[in-house]
Design a protein around this motif. Structure first.
Motif, PDB file in Angstrom:
ATOM      1  N   PRO A 459      11.899   7.182  16.857  1.00 32.90           N
ATOM      2  CA  PRO A 459      11.900   6.994  18.308  1.00 32.90           C
ATOM      3  C   PRO A 459      12.181   8.308  19.044  1.00 32.90           C
ATOM      4  O   PRO A 459      12.979   9.124  18.592  1.00 32.90           O
ATOM      5  CB  PRO A 459      13.034   5.985  18.536  1.00 32.90           C
ATOM      6  N   GLY A 460      11.530   8.494  20.167  1.00 31.80           N
ATOM      7  CA  GLY A 460      11.750   9.698  20.957  1.00 31.80           C
ATOM      8  C   GLY A 460      10.988   9.647  22.256  1.00 31.80           C
ATOM      9  O   GLY A 460      10.138   8.767  22.475  1.00 31.80           O
ATOM     10  N   LEU A 461      11.312  10.601  23.128  1.00 35.31           N
ATOM     11  CA  LEU A 461      10.477  10.801  24.310  1.00 35.31           C
ATOM     12  C   LEU A 461       9.035  10.945  23.860  1.00 35.31           C
ATOM     13  O   LEU A 461       8.101  10.415  24.480  1.00 35.31           O
ATOM     14  CB  LEU A 461      10.948  12.045  25.062  1.00 35.31           C
ATOM     15  N   HIS A 462       8.859  11.691  22.762  1.00 38.07           N
ATOM     16  CA  HIS A 462       7.577  11.757  22.068  1.00 38.07           C
ATOM     17  C   HIS A 462       7.809  11.225  20.653  1.00 38.07           C
ATOM     18  O   HIS A 462       8.534  11.825  19.862  1.00 38.07           O
ATOM     19  CB  HIS A 462       7.040  13.181  22.051  1.00 38.07           C
ATOM     20  N   ARG A 463       7.213  10.087  20.370  1.00 36.82           N
ATOM     21  CA  ARG A 463       7.455   9.363  19.131  1.00 36.82           C
ATOM     22  C   ARG A 463       6.913  10.108  17.912  1.00 36.82           C
ATOM     23  O   ARG A 463       5.876  10.761  17.976  1.00 36.82           O
ATOM     24  CB  ARG A 463       6.803   7.974  19.235  1.00 36.82           C
ATOM     25  N   GLY A 464       7.610   9.954  16.800  1.00 36.05           N
ATOM     26  CA  GLY A 464       7.071  10.466  15.550  1.00 36.05           C
ATOM     27  C   GLY A 464       5.853   9.684  15.110  1.00 36.05           C
ATOM     28  O   GLY A 464       5.706   8.489  15.408  1.00 36.05           O
ATOM     29  N   GLY A 465       4.955  10.354  14.398  1.00 35.31           N
ATOM     30  CA  GLY A 465       3.767   9.676  13.883  1.00 35.31           C
ATOM     31  C   GLY A 465       4.126   8.665  12.808  1.00 35.31           C
ATOM     32  O   GLY A 465       5.163   8.762  12.150  1.00 35.31           O
ATOM     33  N   LEU A 466       3.249   7.677  12.617  1.00 36.76           N
ATOM     34  CA  LEU A 466       3.493   6.607  11.660  1.00 36.76           C
ATOM     35  C   LEU A 466       2.963   6.965  10.277  1.00 36.76           C
ATOM     36  O   LEU A 466       1.982   7.712  10.139  1.00 36.76           O
ATOM     37  CB  LEU A 466       2.833   5.303  12.126  1.00 36.76           C
ATOM     38  N   GLY A 467       3.614   6.399   9.265  1.00 33.95           N
ATOM     39  CA  GLY A 467       3.135   6.542   7.900  1.00 33.95           C
ATOM     40  C   GLY A 467       2.188   5.414   7.523  1.00 33.95           C
ATOM     41  O   GLY A 467       1.835   4.553   8.340  1.00 33.95           O
ATOM     42  N   TYR A 468       1.767   5.430   6.249  1.00 36.26           N
ATOM     43  CA  TYR A 468       0.912   4.388   5.701  1.00 36.26           C
ATOM     44  C   TYR A 468       1.721   3.161   5.290  1.00 36.26           C
ATOM     45  O   TYR A 468       2.890   3.266   4.914  1.00 36.26           O
ATOM     46  CB  TYR A 468       0.230   4.871   4.416  1.00 36.26           C
ATOM     47  N   GLU A 469       1.067   2.013   5.283  1.00 33.54           N
ATOM     48  CA  GLU A 469       1.516   0.862   4.498  1.00 33.54           C
ATOM     49  C   GLU A 469       0.323   0.407   3.667  1.00 33.54           C
ATOM     50  O   GLU A 469      -0.737   0.103   4.213  1.00 33.54           O
ATOM     51  CB  GLU A 469       2.038  -0.279   5.360  1.00 33.54           C
ATOM     52  N   LYS A 470       0.522   0.372   2.362  1.00 29.77           N
ATOM     53  CA  LYS A 470      -0.568   0.023   1.451  1.00 29.77           C
ATOM     54  C   LYS A 470      -0.073  -1.015   0.460  1.00 29.77           C
ATOM     55  O   LYS A 470       1.006  -0.861  -0.127  1.00 29.77           O
ATOM     56  CB  LYS A 470      -1.061   1.269   0.714  1.00 29.77           C
ATOM     57  N   HIS A 471      -0.845  -2.085   0.287  1.00 29.17           N
ATOM     58  CA  HIS A 471      -0.521  -3.141  -0.664  1.00 29.17           C
ATOM     59  C   HIS A 471      -1.581  -3.144  -1.771  1.00 29.17           C
ATOM     60  O   HIS A 471      -2.775  -3.304  -1.487  1.00 29.17           O
ATOM     61  CB  HIS A 471      -0.514  -4.509   0.011  1.00 29.17           C
ATOM     62  N   ILE A 472      -1.136  -2.997  -3.006  1.00 26.38           N
ATOM     63  CA  ILE A 472      -2.031  -2.984  -4.163  1.00 26.38           C
ATOM     64  C   ILE A 472      -1.660  -4.165  -5.058  1.00 26.38           C
ATOM     65  O   ILE A 472      -0.522  -4.262  -5.526  1.00 26.38           O
ATOM     66  CB  ILE A 472      -1.900  -1.676  -4.955  1.00 26.38           C
ATOM     67  N   ARG A 473      -2.591  -5.080  -5.297  1.00 26.18           N
ATOM     68  CA  ARG A 473      -2.344  -6.209  -6.208  1.00 26.18           C
ATOM     69  C   ARG A 473      -2.995  -5.909  -7.559  1.00 26.18           C
ATOM     70  O   ARG A 473      -4.223  -5.743  -7.645  1.00 26.18           O
ATOM     71  CB  ARG A 473      -2.892  -7.518  -5.645  1.00 26.18           C
ATOM     72  N   MET A 474      -2.177  -5.859  -8.600  1.00 25.37           N
ATOM     73  CA  MET A 474      -2.683  -5.533  -9.925  1.00 25.37           C
ATOM     74  C   MET A 474      -3.398  -6.733 -10.544  1.00 25.37           C
ATOM     75  O   MET A 474      -2.915  -7.875 -10.469  1.00 25.37           O
ATOM     76  CB  MET A 474      -1.535  -5.092 -10.836  1.00 25.37           C
ATOM     77  N   LEU A 475      -4.544  -6.475 -11.154  1.00 24.51           N
ATOM     78  CA  LEU A 475      -5.302  -7.509 -11.847  1.00 24.51           C
ATOM     79  C   LEU A 475      -5.003  -7.518 -13.344  1.00 24.51           C
ATOM     80  O   LEU A 475      -5.338  -8.487 -14.036  1.00 24.51           O
ATOM     81  CB  LEU A 475      -6.800  -7.305 -11.618  1.00 24.51           C
ATOM     82  N   ARG A 476      -4.412  -6.441 -13.837  1.00 22.77           N
ATOM     83  CA  ARG A 476      -3.990  -6.349 -15.234  1.00 22.77           C
ATOM     84  C   ARG A 476      -2.609  -5.695 -15.275  1.00 22.77           C
ATOM     85  O   ARG A 476      -2.237  -4.966 -14.349  1.00 22.77           O
ATOM     86  CB  ARG A 476      -4.976  -5.498 -16.053  1.00 22.77           C
ATOM     87  N   ASP A 477      -1.881  -5.943 -16.331  1.00 21.24           N
ATOM     88  CA  ASP A 477      -0.596  -5.278 -16.505  1.00 21.24           C
ATOM     89  C   ASP A 477      -0.803  -3.767 -16.476  1.00 21.24           C
ATOM     90  O   ASP A 477      -1.788  -3.249 -17.044  1.00 21.24           O
ATOM     91  CB  ASP A 477       0.049  -5.669 -17.831  1.00 21.24           C
ATOM     92  N   ALA A 478       0.100  -3.065 -15.816  1.00 17.51           N
ATOM     93  CA  ALA A 478      -0.037  -1.615 -15.686  1.00 17.51           C
ATOM     94  C   ALA A 478       1.346  -1.013 -15.482  1.00 17.51           C
ATOM     95  O   ALA A 478       2.370  -1.695 -15.597  1.00 17.51           O
ATOM     96  CB  ALA A 478      -0.962  -1.267 -14.517  1.00 17.51           C
ATOM     97  N   ARG A 479       1.366   0.263 -15.178  1.00 17.78           N
ATOM     98  CA  ARG A 479       2.625   0.954 -14.893  1.00 17.78           C
ATOM     99  C   ARG A 479       2.474   1.761 -13.604  1.00 17.78           C
ATOM    100  O   ARG A 479       1.454   2.416 -13.393  1.00 17.78           O
ATOM    101  CB  ARG A 479       3.029   1.879 -16.053  1.00 17.78           C
ATOM    102  N   PHE A 480       3.501   1.679 -12.784  1.00 16.63           N
ATOM    103  CA  PHE A 480       3.513   2.386 -11.507  1.00 16.63           C
ATOM    104  C   PHE A 480       4.194   3.737 -11.662  1.00 16.63           C
ATOM    105  O   PHE A 480       5.166   3.889 -12.409  1.00 16.63           O
ATOM    106  CB  PHE A 480       4.257   1.558 -10.458  1.00 16.63           C
TER     107      PHE A 480
END
Length: 628
Positions: A459-480
């Motif tokens: 928050p600010g007089l001039h707001r900071g830029g926003l980041g990403y939100e990403k949702h990944i659904r795995m179809l096979r077992d994996a490792r993050f």
């Protein structure tokens, strides 16, 4: 209009030829990068564009200023220019023998000399270099991607290659290429990427050789001098002149190193402005970490680091348009003096200290320099940003073939004295997230959401830029896997602006196995059907959020960038009306803003680090250096 004397190099070359040479350099650099992007194979190079090209003269000076690049120094050190021949291609990725130009082993660097025959009977001689380096999928080491978060030595991080002659007069060294691909979990993409980079740089060398044939070595080199002289004079007159003489101190921190428990790993800058230059002293920087967050910055008198940090200075330009016009080439080097602490710190690690997560240091230093400049110029600098982190998954697909998907996700940039921060900025120019259509067709997962992370901007007089939100659904077992900082600490706000939201990864959000991930993760098991939710950092805010234009807050709510709850608690704006047509209540807004002003401390520090700082500082809300 400037009254500065015209450098003799400009007079010698002539303004028309100078313009042609400068334009040709930019064109060749762009053509090399375009060729690499079109002919490489790995997602990191071809799609994410995590690579750079650069052009250097025979004195090893960087001539192009669109982006950073590695250094030619280690190649010239091990292979004298007089021993080089047309068709030669040199290669290296050794962090400790790169003179500071390579930060971690996955950054592979290709260097091609440019030749010109003066017609004096001495034959072709080296007159310039074309270079490309980029982040590659895998060069061996303890985990897929060659960035083991728990590494305690560089030997765990992959294959180290000091400068070698990879092509000898047009003939590739097949043995060396076989050794490198044999050590990689992704040999085909590594081989294809290297071939793309070598071919593109050889093409660029031919283009530059044409320039020398057209105008002659003396004229072209006079233009090189003029280009660098112009940069030096411009920065001295337009940028350094805005910094008051004196000394200023500030520091910021990496929060974890992958080995020891999270703590404040200090990076400190004492900036001294002298009449003709600035001195950047890193004394006070923490000892080297046991984990892989170290960066070799002190080689070649900090030559790479000077050009890495110099773009921050452009924020002092009179206008954003002028800022965009200022290149960063070797011309900035004479204006910056660097003083490093003795060996054994985060910036001066001792071999074989690990370095694969060195972004925690070199990215933080951009913010430390911005912060210390903010103290010097009464806050006329942007707030903080953290615009790079690696996230990904690895496993085997339905055919049993191993895969590695890793991408560089950006975050929001800091609010500025004149405007809000930009959303989802990537610090590598032209880099980007991987296209959903591509990843879903190649890897066993679905991208269920890719958008802005609501309320992530400070928050600010001039707001900071926003980041990403990403949702990944795995179809096979994996490792993050993840290599990210700012998961506890946040991007700081300045001059009344507040910190943005930190990086966050949640696996199986809302499900029976919901769990939060640390920033450094090598191989967290993820079961088929589980979702990985990634939220990247928001930039810090600039200026008092209670002074922000009410209609700007309403617009942010309508666009989904700020929630109604945050509009109320952070900006003091009371929002009514339907979702698609929000409106504010003027009387209620006035009361809420008055209440928020009355409740907050009168003696607030110049910088706001967010609540995570107290977690690592023993309860302190801010550091001693945070006050003017």
């Amino acid at each position: 209009m400037s009254t500065a004397p015209v450098p003799s190099s400009v007079r010698d070359a002539g303004p028309v030829v100078l313009e042609i040479v400068e334009g040709t350099l930019a064109s060749v650099e762009r053509e090399v990068e375009t060729a690499i992007a079109r002919t490489s194979r790995s997602p990191m190079i071809r799609d994410a564009h995590d690579f750079r090209a650069g052009i250097h003269d025979r004195r090893l000076r960087k001539l192009t200023g669109r982006s950073y690049s590695a250094l030619v120094h280690p190649v010239a050190r091990d292979f004298p220019l007089e021993t080089m021949r047309p068709g030669d291609v040199f290669f290296h990725n050794d962090v400790y023998e790169s003179e500071g130009g390579i930060g971690h082993l996955p950054d592979l660097c290709v260097t091609v000399p440019v030749f010109h025959d003066d017609g004096d009977g001495r034959g072709p001689r080296v007159v310039a270099f074309v270079q490309a380096f980029g982040h590659h999928d895998d060069i061996g080491g303890a985990c897929p991607g060659s960035m083991p978060s728990g590494a305690t030595s560089v030997f765990e991080e992959g294959l180290m290659v000091p400068p070698i002659r990879l092509w000898d007069q047009g003939v590739p060294n097949r043995a060396a290429l076989r050794i490198m691909t044999r050590n990689s979990r992704m040999p085909e993409s590594l081989a294809a990427d290297l071939d793309a980079e070598c071919s593109a740089c050889l093409m660029g060398a031919r283009r530059l050789a044409d320039l020398f044939r057209r105008y002659g070595r003396a004229t072209v080199e006079a233009c090189f001098d003029a280009i660098l002289d112009k940069t030096t004079e411009t920065y001295r007159r337009e940028i350094l002149a805005k910094i008051p003489d004196g000394s200023y101190v500030w520091e910021d921190y990496a929060e974890h190193d992958g080995v020891d428990p999270p703590r404040l790993h200090t990076q400190r800058i004492t900036l001294t402005k002298l009449p003709d230059r600035i001195v950047i002293d890193f004394t006070g920087t923490s000892p080297q970490a046991r984990g892989p967050i170290n960066h070799c910055g002190d080689y070649a008198d900090g030559n790479f680091l000077k050009k890495w940090l110099a773009p921050v200075l452009r924020n002092l330009a009179d206008t954003p348009e002028r800022m965009a016009e200022l290149d960063v080439n070797e011309g900035v080097v004479p204006l910056i003096e660097m003083r490093f602490p003795p060996k054994g710190t985060l910036l001066t690690p001792v071999f074989p200290a690990p370095t694969n997560a060195r972004t925690f240091v070199i990215l933080r230093l951009l913010g430390v320099l911005a912060g210390v400049l903010a103290k010097a110029v009464d806050g006329r600098m942007p707030a903080d940003q953290e615009t790079i982190r690696y996230t990904g998954v690895h496993g085997t697909d339905a055919a049993g073939v191993p895969y590695l998907m890793r991408e560089v996700l950006g975050g929001g940039s800091g609010g500025r004295p004149h405007a809000d921060g930009e959303d989802t900025v990537h610090i590598v120019p032209d880099s980007r997230n991987l296209p959903t259509e591509f990843t879903e067709s190649r890897f066993p997962f679905l991208v269920e959401r890719l958008g802005l992370a609501v309320d992530s901007g400070g928050p600010g007089l001039h707001r900071g830029g926003l980041g990403y939100e990403k949702h990944i659904r795995m179809l096979r077992d994996a490792r993050f896997m993840s290599v990210a900082d700012r998961s506890i600490l946040a991007c700081w706000g300045v001059r009344g602006g507040r910190a943005g939201r930190p990086f966050q990864v949640t696996i199986d959000p809302g499900g029976p196995n919901e769990r939060e991930m640390a920033g450094l993760v090598d191989g967290e098991p993820v079961r088929a059907g589980e979702v990985i939710r990634i939220r990247t950092t928001g930039g810090g805010g600039w200026g008092d959020p209670l002074d922000r234009d009410v209609e700007a807050v309403v617009r942010d709510v309508r666009c989904g960038k700020v929630s109604r709850a945050a509009a109320f608690s952070d900006y003091g704006v009371v929002i009514n009306g339907p979702t698609d047509a929000p409106r504010h209540d003027p009387a209620a807004t006035e009361r809420q803003r008055a209440r928020l002003r009355a409740e907050r401390p009168a003696d607030r520090p110049f910088f706001d680090r967010g609540p995570g700082y107290a977690t690592l500082s023993g309860g302190a809300a801010h550091a001693e250096v945070d006050r003017l």
